[in-house]
Design a protein around this motif. Structure first.
Motif, short mmCIF file in Angstrom:
data_model
loop_
_atom_site.label_atom_id
_atom_site.label_comp_id
_atom_site.label_asym_id
_atom_site.label_seq_id
_atom_site.Cartn_x
_atom_site.Cartn_y
_atom_site.Cartn_z
N PRO A 30 33.69 -7.16 12.34
CA PRO A 30 32.99 -6.70 10.70
C PRO A 30 31.78 -7.33 10.48
N ALA A 31 31.19 -8.31 10.87
CA ALA A 31 29.84 -9.33 11.02
C ALA A 31 28.12 -8.62 10.88
N ALA A 32 28.34 -7.89 11.59
CA ALA A 32 27.44 -6.64 12.48
C ALA A 32 26.88 -6.29 11.59
N ALA A 33 25.22 -6.03 11.47
CA ALA A 33 24.77 -5.05 10.54
C ALA A 33 24.62 -3.72 10.63
N GLY A 34 25.08 -3.60 11.94
CA GLY A 34 25.47 -1.84 12.15
C GLY A 34 24.08 -1.08 12.87
N MET A 35 23.28 -2.14 13.00
CA MET A 35 22.26 -1.00 13.79
C MET A 35 22.39 -0.37 15.28
N LEU A 36 21.96 0.80 15.15
CA LEU A 36 21.64 1.94 16.55
C LEU A 36 20.12 1.89 16.38
N ALA A 37 19.65 0.96 18.00
CA ALA A 37 18.59 1.18 17.55
C ALA A 37 17.64 0.46 19.19
N VAL A 210 22.29 -12.03 5.69
CA VAL A 210 22.29 -12.32 3.83
C VAL A 210 22.69 -10.73 3.58
N SER A 211 23.30 -10.72 2.77
CA SER A 211 23.36 -9.73 1.37
C SER A 211 22.65 -9.43 -0.01
N PHE A 212 21.47 -8.02 0.11
CA PHE A 212 20.66 -8.32 -1.14
C PHE A 212 21.59 -7.07 -2.12
N SER A 213 20.92 -7.28 -3.79
CA SER A 213 22.03 -6.67 -4.40
C SER A 213 21.60 -5.40 -4.59
N THR A 214 20.46 -5.15 -4.09
CA THR A 214 19.68 -4.06 -4.17
C THR A 214 18.73 -3.59 -2.91
N SER A 215 18.69 -1.89 -2.44
CA SER A 215 18.03 -1.13 -1.54
C SER A 215 17.06 -0.50 -2.22
N PRO A 216 15.82 -0.98 -2.09
CA PRO A 216 14.50 -0.35 -2.28
C PRO A 216 14.56 0.46 -1.07
N LEU A 217 15.22 0.43 0.31
CA LEU A 217 14.36 0.84 1.41
C LEU A 217 15.15 2.69 1.73
N THR A 218 14.97 3.69 2.18
CA THR A 218 15.71 4.19 3.18
C THR A 218 15.97 4.03 4.77
N HIS A 219 15.19 3.31 5.36
CA HIS A 219 14.90 3.13 6.52
C HIS A 219 15.48 2.05 6.80
N VAL A 220 15.96 1.71 8.14
CA VAL A 220 16.20 0.80 8.29
C VAL A 220 14.47 -0.30 8.80
N ALA A 221 14.08 -1.69 8.58
CA ALA A 221 12.88 -1.96 8.73
C ALA A 221 13.14 -3.14 10.05
N TYR A 222 12.37 -3.11 11.16
CA TYR A 222 11.58 -4.22 11.47
C TYR A 222 11.25 -5.44 11.15
N GLY A 223 10.72 -6.55 11.23
CA GLY A 223 9.35 -7.25 11.44
C GLY A 223 9.10 -8.37 11.92
N PRO A 224 8.57 -9.33 12.09
CA PRO A 224 7.36 -10.03 12.62
C PRO A 224 9.29 -11.66 13.30
N VAL A 228 16.19 -5.45 7.66
CA VAL A 228 16.59 -5.24 6.87
C VAL A 228 17.38 -3.78 6.99
N VAL A 229 18.48 -3.94 6.97
CA VAL A 229 19.39 -2.81 7.01
C VAL A 229 20.13 -2.01 5.22
N PRO A 230 19.82 -0.53 5.00
CA PRO A 230 20.26 -0.17 3.61
C PRO A 230 20.83 0.43 3.89
N ARG A 231 22.06 -0.73 3.00
CA ARG A 231 23.33 -0.26 3.34
C ARG A 231 24.42 -0.02 1.90
N GLY A 232 24.30 1.22 1.70
CA GLY A 232 24.70 2.02 0.13
C GLY A 232 23.41 1.17 -1.12
N ASP A 233 23.89 0.03 -2.04
CA ASP A 233 23.40 0.06 -3.44
C ASP A 233 22.30 -1.26 -2.69
#
Length: 343
Positions: A30-37, A210-224, A228-233
């Motif tokens: 239940p804690a995972a971000a659910g990525m298929l990567a 952590v969970s943020f209250s907005t979803s500015p992305l439609t794609h999962v994105a990796y950085g250095p 970040v994983v968009p999930r609903g709102d």
């Protein structure tokens, strides 16, 4: 999640299952971000092929769960972006990119994801994505709870014993259960089961999210430093990798690190409030690959654990392969890299 997927797959082959387990603080599912990567967190050889097949198993699996449980699990197959923020980042991504990846220049990245306009480019992995693992768990639990072939026991397995052509488990409540096969899918806790002689290779590693209250992305994105994983709102940011035993508490330092990594990828997240922080205990192995297969000395005991960072990705296909092993069906995938006695 692994245990649920295995139970469902085995009963689909006509067998009956006794599913023994209890909820524990820090469970990874239940804690995972659910990525298929699998294209981003790549393995080598047949293990990589297994990861790709596991990802591609999801569309039909989602349909199966929807038909059987009535719950449609959200699946994001828009692809995953690996965002470069510097010239060295560009060189690194291009050097390590798989043949299936596509390079997006600054304009292409901005057009695809305006919130990532600060990036100097990105490697696009078009077939990867994410699944809502919390809804997936709900669908699996509903399916299991309504199956006439599955008996569920809220208990914990303390030990396992092998016999000539069967195995037994005894629980902390004092009960004993015998079956033709015992499947060990206890996540980070498998090493604590007496008699599970090959489970000691699995240890817990804490990941804070952590969970943020907005979803500015439609794609999962990796950085250095994270993803970040968009999930609903909302948007999930992750994650740390800490060897702290079975401590599933969040820390100020860890959450600050995850927030900073998320905002580095997507600066507009700095305008969002962090609505929740949590941690899970990944069941990791020394080579970060799962343990899947029978104990070579006691084939009635089968391991399905140690999936490390890819438990959600591999759960449906792991269920299929364990069902093959239980029923003596020829395996559709090479499990040699996952053999339980490799450590």
């Amino acid at each position: 999640m692994i245990g649920l997927a295995v139970a469902v797959a085995v009963t689909e082959r006509g067998a009956s299952v006794t599913l023994i387990g209890e909820s524990r603080t820090g469970e990874a599912s239940p804690a995972a971000a659910g990525m298929l990567a699998p294209s981003v967190e790549r393995a080598v050889g047949s293990a990589h092929e297994f990861g790709i097949a596991a990802r591609d198993r999801y569309p039909s699996y989602i349909d199966f769960l929807a038909e059987r449980s009535g719950i449609r699990v959200p699946l994001n197959r828009r692809g995953i972006l690996q965002v470069a923020l510097t010239g060295n980042g560009v060189k690194g991504l291009k050097k390590t990119a798989p043949p299936t990846a596509l390079w997006l220049d600054t304009k292409e990245l901005r057009d695809l994801e305006p919130a990532l306009a600060h990036g100097v480019g990105a490697m696009f992995n078009p077939e990867d994505g994410a699944v809502d693992n919390t809804v997936l768990l709900s669908a699996l639990k509903k399916l299991v709870s309504t199956s006439s072939r599955i008996r569920m026991l809220n208990d914990a397995v303390a030990g396992v014993e092998t016999h000539h052509s069967s195995a037994s488990v005894h629980t902390t409540s004092g009960t004993r259960h015998t079956a033709g096969h015992v499947i060990l899918a206890a996540g980070a806790w498998v090493g604590g089961i007496l008699g599970a002689r090959l489970g000691g290779a699995v240890t817990p590693a804490r990941g804070q999210l952590v969970s943020f209250s907005t979803s500015p992305l439609t794609h999962v994105a990796y950085g250095p430093s994270g993803y970040v994983v968009p999930r609903g709102d909302s948007t999930i940011g992750g994650s740390t990798m800490e060897n702290v035993g079975f401590d599933a508490a969040t820390t100020v330092k860890g959450i600050e690190k995850v927030r900073a990594a998320a905002m580095e990828i997507c600066p507009s997240l700095s305008l969002s409030s962090a609505t929740r922080a949590w941690a899970g205990l990944r069941p990791i192995t020394p080579d970060m690959l799962p343990i899947i297969g029978p104990d070579p000395e006691h084939p009635s005991v089968i391991y399905a654990c140690g999936h490390s960072r890819n438990g959600v990705l591999m759960a449906p296909l792991t269920g299929d392969l364990i069902a093959d092993l239980v029923t003596g069906t020829p395996l559709s995938h090479d499990l040699s890299q996952f053999r339980p006695d490799r450590f």
